[in-house]
Design an enzyme around this catalytic site. Sequence first.
Site, mmCIF file in Angstrom:
data_model
loop_
_atom_site.group_PDB
_atom_site.id
_atom_site.type_symbol
_atom_site.label_atom_id
_atom_site.label_comp_id
_atom_site.label_asym_id
_atom_site.label_seq_id
_atom_site.Cartn_x
_atom_site.Cartn_y
_atom_site.Cartn_z
ATOM 1 N N CYS A 43 0.821 -1.208 0.000
ATOM 2 C CA CYS A 43 0.000 0.000 0.000
ATOM 3 C C CYS A 43 0.854 1.256 0.000
ATOM 4 O O CYS A 43 1.967 1.266 0.520
ATOM 5 C CB CYS A 43 -0.878 0.039 1.244
ATOM 6 S SG CYS A 43 -1.828 -1.446 1.493
ATOM 7 N N ARG B 251 4.629 0.440 -6.366
ATOM 8 C CA ARG B 251 4.661 -0.477 -5.225
ATOM 9 C C ARG B 251 3.666 -1.626 -5.375
ATOM 10 O O ARG B 251 3.749 -2.610 -4.646
ATOM 11 C CB ARG B 251 4.337 0.305 -3.936
ATOM 12 C CG ARG B 251 5.373 1.349 -3.619
ATOM 13 C CD ARG B 251 4.844 2.341 -2.625
ATOM 14 N NE ARG B 251 4.672 1.780 -1.307
ATOM 15 C CZ ARG B 251 5.574 1.864 -0.325
ATOM 16 N NH1 ARG B 251 6.701 2.496 -0.538
ATOM 17 N NH2 ARG B 251 5.338 1.352 0.850
ATOM 18 N N TRP C 46 -3.048 -2.588 -1.501
ATOM 19 C CA TRP C 46 -2.690 -3.938 -1.937
ATOM 20 C C TRP C 46 -3.378 -4.864 -0.938
ATOM 21 O O TRP C 46 -3.004 -4.916 0.234
ATOM 22 C CB TRP C 46 -1.168 -4.101 -1.902
ATOM 23 C CG TRP C 46 -0.688 -5.376 -2.513
ATOM 24 C CD1 TRP C 46 -0.442 -5.604 -3.837
ATOM 25 C CD2 TRP C 46 -0.372 -6.598 -1.835
ATOM 26 N NE1 TRP C 46 -0.001 -6.896 -4.017
ATOM 27 C CE2 TRP C 46 0.053 -7.529 -2.805
ATOM 28 C CE3 TRP C 46 -0.411 -7.004 -0.501
ATOM 29 C CZ2 TRP C 46 0.436 -8.825 -2.492
ATOM 30 C CZ3 TRP C 46 -0.033 -8.302 -0.184
ATOM 31 C CH2 TRP C 46 0.384 -9.196 -1.186
ATOM 32 N N ASN D 252 -1.096 1.279 5.859
ATOM 33 C CA ASN D 252 -0.239 0.324 5.158
ATOM 34 C C ASN D 252 0.268 -0.660 6.212
ATOM 35 O O ASN D 252 0.832 -0.233 7.213
ATOM 36 C CB ASN D 252 0.938 1.079 4.507
ATOM 37 C CG ASN D 252 1.984 0.152 3.921
ATOM 38 O OD1 ASN D 252 1.748 -1.046 3.756
ATOM 39 N ND2 ASN D 252 3.142 0.686 3.611
ATOM 40 N N GLY D 253 0.049 -1.960 5.997
ATOM 41 C CA GLY D 253 0.511 -2.950 6.975
ATOM 42 C C GLY D 253 -0.616 -3.872 7.389
ATOM 43 O O GLY D 253 -1.622 -4.000 6.686
ATOM 44 N N GLU E 187 16.735 -16.903 -11.313
ATOM 45 C CA GLU E 187 16.373 -15.498 -11.473
ATOM 46 C C GLU E 187 15.722 -15.272 -12.846
ATOM 47 O O GLU E 187 14.741 -14.541 -12.960
ATOM 48 C CB GLU E 187 17.610 -14.614 -11.277
ATOM 49 C CG GLU E 187 17.452 -13.143 -11.647
ATOM 50 C CD GLU E 187 16.377 -12.393 -10.871
ATOM 51 O OE1 GLU E 187 15.800 -12.945 -9.911
ATOM 52 O OE2 GLU E 187 16.073 -11.247 -11.260
ATOM 53 N N LYS F 5 11.974 -13.838 -13.257
ATOM 54 C CA LYS F 5 11.677 -12.642 -14.048
ATOM 55 C C LYS F 5 10.573 -12.944 -15.062
ATOM 56 O O LYS F 5 9.631 -12.174 -15.212
ATOM 57 C CB LYS F 5 12.943 -12.234 -14.763
ATOM 58 C CG LYS F 5 13.492 -10.891 -14.770
ATOM 59 C CD LYS F 5 13.722 -10.017 -13.613
ATOM 60 C CE LYS F 5 13.028 -10.228 -12.325
ATOM 61 N NZ LYS F 5 13.757 -9.795 -11.161
ATOM 62 N N GLU G 161 7.119 -13.456 -13.360
ATOM 63 C CA GLU G 161 6.592 -12.206 -12.789
ATOM 64 C C GLU G 161 5.913 -11.322 -13.829
ATOM 65 O O GLU G 161 4.845 -10.789 -13.588
ATOM 66 C CB GLU G 161 7.745 -11.370 -12.226
ATOM 67 C CG GLU G 161 8.160 -11.676 -10.842
ATOM 68 C CD GLU G 161 9.252 -10.726 -10.408
ATOM 69 O OE1 GLU G 161 8.997 -9.939 -9.495
ATOM 70 O OE2 GLU G 161 10.359 -10.769 -10.985
ATOM 71 N N HIS H 88 17.086 -35.922 -11.751
ATOM 72 C CA HIS H 88 16.460 -36.349 -10.488
ATOM 73 C C HIS H 88 14.981 -35.944 -10.418
ATOM 74 O O HIS H 88 14.425 -35.833 -9.339
ATOM 75 C CB HIS H 88 17.250 -35.784 -9.306
ATOM 76 C CG HIS H 88 18.678 -36.228 -9.333
ATOM 77 N ND1 HIS H 88 19.065 -37.496 -8.953
ATOM 78 C CD2 HIS H 88 19.801 -35.602 -9.758
ATOM 79 C CE1 HIS H 88 20.377 -37.621 -9.132
ATOM 80 N NE2 HIS H 88 20.839 -36.487 -9.612
ATOM 81 N N LYS I 183 6.000 -3.893 -4.801
ATOM 82 C CA LYS I 183 7.440 -3.622 -4.880
ATOM 83 C C LYS I 183 8.104 -3.744 -3.515
ATOM 84 O O LYS I 183 9.187 -4.272 -3.392
ATOM 85 C CB LYS I 183 7.644 -2.216 -5.456
ATOM 86 C CG LYS I 183 9.094 -1.807 -5.635
ATOM 87 C CD LYS I 183 9.711 -2.494 -6.823
ATOM 88 C CE LYS I 183 11.163 -2.134 -7.048
ATOM 89 N NZ LYS I 183 11.845 -3.122 -7.881
HETATM 90 C C1 F6R Z 1 11.509 -9.685 -8.104
HETATM 91 C C2 F6R Z 1 11.612 -8.774 -6.992
HETATM 92 C C3 F6R Z 1 11.383 -9.329 -5.638
HETATM 93 C C4 F6R Z 1 12.275 -8.623 -4.610
HETATM 94 C C5 F6R Z 1 11.903 -9.069 -3.192
HETATM 95 C C6 F6R Z 1 12.802 -8.425 -2.150
HETATM 96 O O1 F6R Z 1 11.756 -9.060 -9.328
HETATM 97 O O2 F6R Z 1 11.843 -7.607 -7.153
HETATM 98 O O3 F6R Z 1 11.554 -10.703 -5.588
HETATM 99 O O4 F6R Z 1 13.607 -8.893 -4.891
HETATM 100 O O5 F6R Z 1 10.568 -8.750 -2.925
HETATM 101 O O6 F6R Z 1 12.654 -7.042 -2.149
HETATM 102 P P1 F6R Z 1 13.754 -6.129 -1.498
HETATM 103 O O7 F6R Z 1 14.996 -6.271 -2.311
HETATM 104 O O8 F6R Z 1 13.201 -4.734 -1.550
HETATM 105 O O9 F6R Z 1 13.957 -6.628 -0.098
#
Ligand code: F6R
Length: 608
Positions: free
Chosen positions: A2, A27, A74, A98-99, A480, A484, A487, A503, A603
Amino acid sequence: MCGIVGIVGRKPVSERLVEGLERLEYRGYDSAGIATIFEGELHRRRTEGKLVNLKARLKKEPLSGNVGIAHTRWATHGAPTECNAHPHFADGVAVVHNGIIENFSELKDGLAEVGAKFTTDTDTEVIAHLLTKFRRDGMGRLEAMHAMLKCVKGAFALAILFEDDPATIMVARNGPPLVIGHGDGEMFLGSDAIALAPFTNDITYLNDGDWAVLGETGVQVFDTEGKVVTRPRQISIATADLIGKGDHRHFMEKEIYEQPEAIARALAYYINANDNDLTTISTDIGFATVESLAISACGTAYLAGLIGKYWFERYARLMVEIDVASEFRYREIPLSPRSAALFISQSGETADTLASLRYCKAQGLRIGAVVNTRESTIAREADAIFPILAGPEIGVASTKAFTCQLAVLAALAIGAGKARGTITNDEEQGLVKSLVALPRLMRQVLNDIKPKIEHLSRELSNSRDVIYLGRGTSFPLAMEGALKLKEVSYIHAEGYAAGELKHGPIALIDQNMPVIVVAPHDRFFDKTASNIQEVAARGGRIILITDEMGASISKLPTMHTIVLPNVDEIIAPMIFSLPLQLLAYQTAVVMGRDVDQPRNLAKSVTVE
Ligand code: F6R
């Protein structure tokens, strides 16, 4: 998660509140709303979905008023409907949050018994009803605020309007960050400095446990006990320019192409390019003598940490214990106070990473924070801050923060090796020289691979599942790449260690399964080549990402090959990240996805 914005002043606020919310869109959110006080009465507009809906509503039904609070939600408790969208009202009080309020259920029962009528499924609504109750009990606004904060448990950033006080906004912070902005005859508040960038760069961060009253000429801050405290003012580097898209279609694309510049900035902090050695990192965490290293983080930052593990073990001969923070924090790992711990977080606010940090601190470990936001909670609670200097990352999918995290971890591992005497001066110089070449090589790769990636992404966009494989540091990189892709395109993808294929995952291979193999010509190449043969023998469609050497010596049964320059082993993960990021980005664009704000994602994940 949020986002919160607030303005109190002498000019109408509603348009600017929405502008602030737009800065927080990155975010992640699924509904939005704003409330103002006008002619002594609270008014609000709320809508489901994106801010365009709220803007359309405000066009039809404008909102006047010189004081207001706004929110992007959110959803945690309750579906993302208009009714559950913030601000929540209860008799003369408006709240955005937020929270998570962890004890909302018992509070709700208690309030319902004394006549509170709840109209939403949210945890937040209890705050509005608690404040109303305390006011009815005869408390003043400050007293009610303090009493409410004593009742609620959990993580929260709050902004509150009292209808009978149109000249102030009350705020509180316990966990998720809140930033106060100082203007000329007006005061602002936001979830981060980026939200306030169009209005002011003169900011004050609230500490955990702080609450405050904002009026048009200033702010009064209180601590948990209700004592007046002073928090420093500082100038934020988040300018409106820095957080634009430039000539790019999406923030994600801009941030991918910004990497050479961002990495150069990060490396300049840690490296003495003239002498090809490391600058003395004054904020050391005792690498020379520590017994072992613990690393914890979430998502992409965790995968950067996993690559870092290979480097710390190889170059500094340091045992590394690493886990995703949501597990690390609860595992009760027996850690020695003679060890050190590193926490990696772009935002510096991730709830699980912060909890892992606090666990290690309680065990007596020295704490290092590899962060993009130096003012963040994780940075503030660490003994040493290792900034990644990536600049604001707005795209929800992390790109430049990931490669900057890698560059910093590589520098730290080399520094640790030097301090522990596990690498020689010549080895240090060789490794540092490789790092120095990174920005140039990244620029070259970004220029060269675009057409090939565009072609491939059209093909990949028709897939239902994709497998990524790699060995050594290319294993976390494969994960990774898969993260990506899922996501931003919503295609199901998984990354595996190439040696694990037999395996289990090999059962998934058929002629419909694209298998992306990350294989620089390193010490593992021949083994990965055998895995490629195994996949091909079962009809899998192989997309090989390798270097010139790998492409020239192998006659592998691949469908496509992306050829990158030959690079030293330590920088391969940063170079090989680029095609993986671009492939995910382009595939999502072809599929018409909301690249910068993928569904359901946030985010900055400030709740566990
Ligand atoms: C994926 C992504 C997330 C963050 C994760 C940690 O593209 O961005 O997996 O890496 O939520 O976030 P931070 O780095 O802000 O602790």
